[in-house]
Write an enzyme that holds these catalytic residues in place. Sequence first.
Site, PDB file in Angstrom:
ATOM      1  N   GLY A  10       1.009   1.529   4.639  1.00 36.59           N
ATOM      2  CA  GLY A  10       1.571   2.593   3.793  1.00 36.59           C
ATOM      3  C   GLY A  10       0.561   3.723   3.651  1.00 36.59           C
ATOM      4  O   GLY A  10      -0.533   3.683   4.222  1.00 36.59           O
ATOM      5  N   ILE A  12      -1.270   4.883   0.921  1.00 36.71           N
ATOM      6  CA  ILE A  12      -2.555   4.561   0.284  1.00 36.71           C
ATOM      7  C   ILE A  12      -3.241   3.418   1.033  1.00 36.71           C
ATOM      8  O   ILE A  12      -4.448   3.460   1.295  1.00 36.71           O
ATOM      9  CB  ILE A  12      -2.361   4.196  -1.209  1.00 36.71           C
ATOM     10  CG1 ILE A  12      -1.709   5.357  -1.967  1.00 36.71           C
ATOM     11  CG2 ILE A  12      -3.713   3.837  -1.853  1.00 36.71           C
ATOM     12  CD1 ILE A  12      -1.341   5.067  -3.414  1.00 36.71           C
ATOM     13  N   ASP A  31       2.444  -5.745   6.432  1.00 41.70           N
ATOM     14  CA  ASP A  31       3.321  -4.637   6.054  1.00 41.70           C
ATOM     15  C   ASP A  31       4.654  -4.832   6.782  1.00 41.70           C
ATOM     16  O   ASP A  31       4.657  -5.130   7.980  1.00 41.70           O
ATOM     17  CB  ASP A  31       2.694  -3.294   6.466  1.00 41.70           C
ATOM     18  CG  ASP A  31       3.291  -2.123   5.717  1.00 41.70           C
ATOM     19  OD1 ASP A  31       2.536  -1.394   5.057  1.00 41.70           O
ATOM     20  OD2 ASP A  31       4.531  -1.939   5.780  1.00 41.70           O
ATOM     21  N   GLY A  36       6.108   1.845   4.993  1.00 37.45           N
ATOM     22  CA  GLY A  36       4.885   2.040   5.782  1.00 37.45           C
ATOM     23  C   GLY A  36       5.252   2.414   7.216  1.00 37.45           C
ATOM     24  O   GLY A  36       6.397   2.274   7.620  1.00 37.45           O
ATOM     25  N   LEU A  76      -0.901  -3.875  -2.483  1.00 37.72           N
ATOM     26  CA  LEU A  76      -0.301  -2.540  -2.576  1.00 37.72           C
ATOM     27  C   LEU A  76       1.167  -2.525  -2.156  1.00 37.72           C
ATOM     28  O   LEU A  76       1.841  -1.513  -2.330  1.00 37.72           O
ATOM     29  CB  LEU A  76      -1.079  -1.549  -1.692  1.00 37.72           C
ATOM     30  CG  LEU A  76      -2.294  -0.851  -2.314  1.00 37.72           C
ATOM     31  CD1 LEU A  76      -3.387  -1.827  -2.681  1.00 37.72           C
ATOM     32  CD2 LEU A  76      -2.850   0.197  -1.369  1.00 37.72           C
ATOM     33  N   ALA A 117      -2.061  -2.890  -7.410  1.00 33.42           N
ATOM     34  CA  ALA A 117      -1.782  -1.464  -7.631  1.00 33.42           C
ATOM     35  C   ALA A 117      -0.555  -1.354  -8.529  1.00 33.42           C
ATOM     36  O   ALA A 117       0.539  -1.752  -8.145  1.00 33.42           O
ATOM     37  CB  ALA A 117      -1.529  -0.771  -6.299  1.00 33.42           C
ATOM     38  N   TYR A 149      11.841   0.450 -12.361  1.00 35.81           N
ATOM     39  CA  TYR A 149      10.561   0.522 -11.654  1.00 35.81           C
ATOM     40  C   TYR A 149       9.426   0.251 -12.639  1.00 35.81           C
ATOM     41  O   TYR A 149       8.545  -0.585 -12.396  1.00 35.81           O
ATOM     42  CB  TYR A 149      10.412   1.900 -11.001  1.00 35.81           C
ATOM     43  CG  TYR A 149       9.134   2.074 -10.227  1.00 35.81           C
ATOM     44  CD1 TYR A 149       8.765   1.168  -9.248  1.00 35.81           C
ATOM     45  CD2 TYR A 149       8.290   3.151 -10.471  1.00 35.81           C
ATOM     46  CE1 TYR A 149       7.582   1.325  -8.532  1.00 35.81           C
ATOM     47  CE2 TYR A 149       7.115   3.322  -9.764  1.00 35.81           C
ATOM     48  CZ  TYR A 149       6.767   2.407  -8.794  1.00 35.81           C
ATOM     49  OH  TYR A 149       5.593   2.577  -8.106  1.00 35.81           O
ATOM     50  N   LYS A 153       7.014  -3.127 -12.468  1.00 41.15           N
ATOM     51  CA  LYS A 153       5.554  -3.064 -12.336  1.00 41.15           C
ATOM     52  C   LYS A 153       4.876  -3.632 -13.588  1.00 41.15           C
ATOM     53  O   LYS A 153       3.784  -4.197 -13.515  1.00 41.15           O
ATOM     54  CB  LYS A 153       5.083  -1.632 -12.074  1.00 41.15           C
ATOM     55  CG  LYS A 153       5.550  -1.051 -10.745  1.00 41.15           C
ATOM     56  CD  LYS A 153       5.139  -1.853  -9.537  1.00 41.15           C
ATOM     57  CE  LYS A 153       3.718  -1.629  -9.124  1.00 41.15           C
ATOM     58  NZ  LYS A 153       3.423  -2.273  -7.800  1.00 41.15           N
TER      59      LYS A 153
END
Length: 324
Positions: A10, A12, A31, A36, A76, A117, A149, A153
């Site tokens: 991705g 980052i 990934d 990504g 991530l 993250a 979202y 998280k």
Amino acid sequence: MKVLITGGAGFIGSHLAEKLLDRGDEVCVIDDLSTGKLSNVQHFRNHPRFHLAVETILNETVMDRLVSECDVIYHLAAAVGVELIVKSPVETIERNVLGTDVVLRLAARYLRQVLIASTSEVYGKSESVPFREEDDRVLGPTTKSRWSYSCSKAIDEFLALAYHKEKNLPTIIMRLFNTVGPRQTGRYGMVIPRLVKQALDGRPLTVYGDGQQVRCFTYVEDVVDAAIKLMDHPEAIGQVFNIGNDHGVSIAALAEKIKAMTGSGSEIHYVPYDQAYEEGFEDMRIRVPDLGKARRVIGYEPKVQLDEILERVIAHFRANQGQE
Ligand code: UDP
């Protein structure tokens, strides 16, 4: 050090992989290429210390092997971008919650340190800026999918902190504030790549709402440096950290700046939120991090400011025109 990066192809993750390779680590990336891209890792794909598994983190057999073989994990892999989240809420919730569950369960099995993250979205629509890590969260109703979202998280954070508390697993959480830089795509809604591309293509710049919402943009390398410092710092374990830049800009001012810096003749179009996302969409008016804790513990200081960020993103788009 052998490092596992979930979501390492991705935006980052690929910058993090590059930095860790540069300092001599062995880097394994998993990934599923949902958001990504192989092109993100193309320039170090053949590096002898780089390994890539194109696979979902929900594949526990593959993840078991990767976690057992690594020393530390940067987690991530997640659903990203407000636009994607509004369009695909099932995927967002499942990917974020189930994916982190797999990572933490396996990390606990092999006792591997994990950095998760997270996002400034967890603060929700609170307007008491700057946001401190211990602040209350202010969220909208469950009928508005954007908030899924934030909640997904937040569950990731709860779970990571719970693993630390109950099972002594070394976990660290970084809450990222609007990270930008080369290789970020505007496809999932992110404002800077989107407006830069519109400006360079001579299309109208789409500013949502009244454009007076404020964001602080962080350069991806500042984020990557902070992630590595957090992972390396024993005092960071079991803690939550804001990682961002504390200089805010309104989206209307950002659009003007991008127009000027690209020399674009594009107009600025104000698009109502209902049209941009969905009916009843709620946005955050202002989002600014308090960076005191990161400054204190890891000596964090964002180095790249907005004008330089925009210069680099514009240069990247100019060099890669037609590819996005
Ligand atoms: N935005 C905008 N035009 C766009 C894309 C986004 O005005 O083409 C706005 C968006 O509504 C938000 C801000 O820019 O207020 C930042 O959006 P982004 O999706 O980059 O990140 P967010 O802060 O929503 O996580």
